[in-house]
Design a protein around this motif. Structure first.
Motif, PDB file in Angstrom:
ATOM      1  N   TYR A  71       0.840  -1.201   0.000  1.00  0.00           N
ATOM      2  CA  TYR A  71       0.000   0.000   0.000  1.00  0.00           C
ATOM      3  C   TYR A  71       0.877   1.253   0.000  1.00  0.00           C
ATOM      4  N   PHE A  72       2.004   1.179   0.681  1.00  0.00           N
ATOM      5  CA  PHE A  72       2.891   2.334   0.788  1.00  0.00           C
ATOM      6  C   PHE A  72       3.881   2.410  -0.368  1.00  0.00           C
ATOM      7  N   TYR A  73       4.287   1.257  -0.881  1.00  0.00           N
ATOM      8  CA  TYR A  73       5.180   1.244  -2.045  1.00  0.00           C
ATOM      9  C   TYR A  73       5.074  -0.129  -2.697  1.00  0.00           C
ATOM     10  N   PRO A  74       4.854  -0.178  -4.003  1.00  0.00           N
ATOM     11  CA  PRO A  74       4.551  -1.455  -4.675  1.00  0.00           C
ATOM     12  C   PRO A  74       5.579  -2.561  -4.489  1.00  0.00           C
ATOM     13  N   SER A  75       6.851  -2.212  -4.382  1.00  0.00           N
ATOM     14  CA  SER A  75       7.874  -3.256  -4.282  1.00  0.00           C
ATOM     15  C   SER A  75       8.322  -3.523  -2.847  1.00  0.00           C
ATOM     16  N   MET A  76       7.632  -2.941  -1.881  1.00  0.00           N
ATOM     17  CA  MET A  76       8.032  -3.161  -0.495  1.00  0.00           C
ATOM     18  C   MET A  76       7.871  -4.639  -0.123  1.00  0.00           C
ATOM     19  N   ILE A  77       8.887  -5.189   0.526  1.00  0.00           N
ATOM     20  CA  ILE A  77       8.853  -6.564   1.013  1.00  0.00           C
ATOM     21  C   ILE A  77       8.532  -6.523   2.502  1.00  0.00           C
ATOM     22  N   SER A  78       7.545  -7.334   2.919  1.00  0.00           N
ATOM     23  CA  SER A  78       7.134  -7.348   4.323  1.00  0.00           C
ATOM     24  C   SER A  78       7.234  -8.754   4.886  1.00  0.00           C
ATOM     25  N   GLY A  79       7.817  -8.877   6.069  1.00  0.00           N
ATOM     26  CA  GLY A  79       7.979 -10.184   6.677  1.00  0.00           C
ATOM     27  C   GLY A  79       7.823 -10.152   8.177  1.00  0.00           C
ATOM     28  N   THR A  80       7.671 -11.319   8.763  1.00  0.00           N
ATOM     29  CA  THR A  80       7.642 -11.462  10.214  1.00  0.00           C
ATOM     30  C   THR A  80       7.963 -12.908  10.548  1.00  0.00           C
ATOM     31  N   ASP A  81       8.145 -13.182  11.836  1.00  0.00           N
ATOM     32  CA  ASP A  81       8.496 -14.540  12.268  1.00  0.00           C
ATOM     33  C   ASP A  81       8.180 -14.675  13.746  1.00  0.00           C
ATOM     34  N   GLU A  82       8.522 -15.796  14.318  1.00  0.00           N
ATOM     35  CA  GLU A  82       8.286 -15.988  15.737  1.00  0.00           C
ATOM     36  C   GLU A  82       9.137 -15.009  16.551  1.00  0.00           C
ATOM     37  N   GLU A  83       8.727 -14.812  17.788  1.00  0.00           N
ATOM     38  CA  GLU A  83       9.311 -13.761  18.612  1.00  0.00           C
ATOM     39  C   GLU A  83      10.828 -13.859  18.748  1.00  0.00           C
ATOM     40  N   LYS A  84      11.369 -15.055  18.921  1.00  0.00           N
ATOM     41  CA  LYS A  84      12.815 -15.168  19.140  1.00  0.00           C
ATOM     42  C   LYS A  84      13.612 -14.744  17.909  1.00  0.00           C
ATOM     43  N   VAL A  85      13.063 -14.969  16.723  1.00  0.00           N
ATOM     44  CA  VAL A  85      13.738 -14.537  15.494  1.00  0.00           C
ATOM     45  C   VAL A  85      13.685 -13.020  15.365  1.00  0.00           C
TER      46      VAL A  85
END
Length: 199
Positions: A122-136
């Motif tokens: 929504y903010f920029y077409p090529s933005m990569i978004s990620g997440t993981d478990e808390e320790k990572v």
């Protein structure tokens, strides 16, 4: 003659005392060069995204602009990401194509990979978004000297908020963290600093 000798003795004693004091001072206060170096911030990391795993080491030919936040953030995250996106859109294509914006969610419980993929784009077409478990996430946050914590919101429908650093981390084409931009300076500095890293 005696007066002259007394002066000489006084000067010798004073010089010795000063030299002894200097040796003591240096032994208690080693030079910066001799002090152990502080660990450098930054470094490679990997984070799952909706399109697979993002590995920073795969982007050695790109400038990476990293931001930590969460999709339910009411103010600072959308402001920072909007300013970043607008600055990227104003750069000449020869520079903007060399830059990869990356958003890491600090709220894996609510932010699914599909959800934050849409949020980032929504903010920029090529933005990569990620997440993981808390320790990572904690490991990456520590690497970059960032901070976050959860705050219970008893009187809010969202249940809890995430207090966090609002800062952009600029990583050069060699994968080295070379600069950070605090939230209040993003609008003023980000375009110029990104452009400089692509030249």
């Amino acid at each position: 003659m005696k007066l002259h000798q007394s002066k000489i003795i006084y000067i010798v004693v004073l010089t010795f005392a000063l030299a002894l004091g200097m040796v003591s001072y240096l032994s208690l206060n080693p030079s910066v060069a001799d002090a152990p170096s502080r660990p450098k911030l930054g470094g490679d990391f990997s984070i799952p995204t909706a399109d697979g795993v993002f590995n920073l080491q795969d982007y050695r030919n790109k400038v990476v602009v990293l931001y930590f936040g969460y999709a339910s953030c009411p103010d600072v995250c959308p402001t920072a990401l909007a300013l970043l996106g607008n600055a990227l859109k104003k750069l000449p294509p020869s520079s903007s194509t060399q830059i990869q914006p990356v958003f890491i969610s600090l709220d894996p419980e609510r932010d699914t990979l599909d959800k934050i993929a849409l949020y980032g784009k929504y903010f920029y077409p090529s933005m990569i978004s990620g997440t993981d478990e808390e320790k990572v996430i904690d490991k990456i946050v520590r690497q970059y000297g960032a901070f976050y914590s959860y705050s219970i919101q008893d009187d809010s429908a969202i249940g809890y908020s995430v207090d966090h650093t609002s800062r952009l981390y600029l990583i050069d084409k060699k994968g080295v963290l070379v600069d950070t931009i605090q939230h209040n300076d993003i609008q003023k500095d980000v375009g110029q600093k990104m452009l400089k890293l692509t030249l």
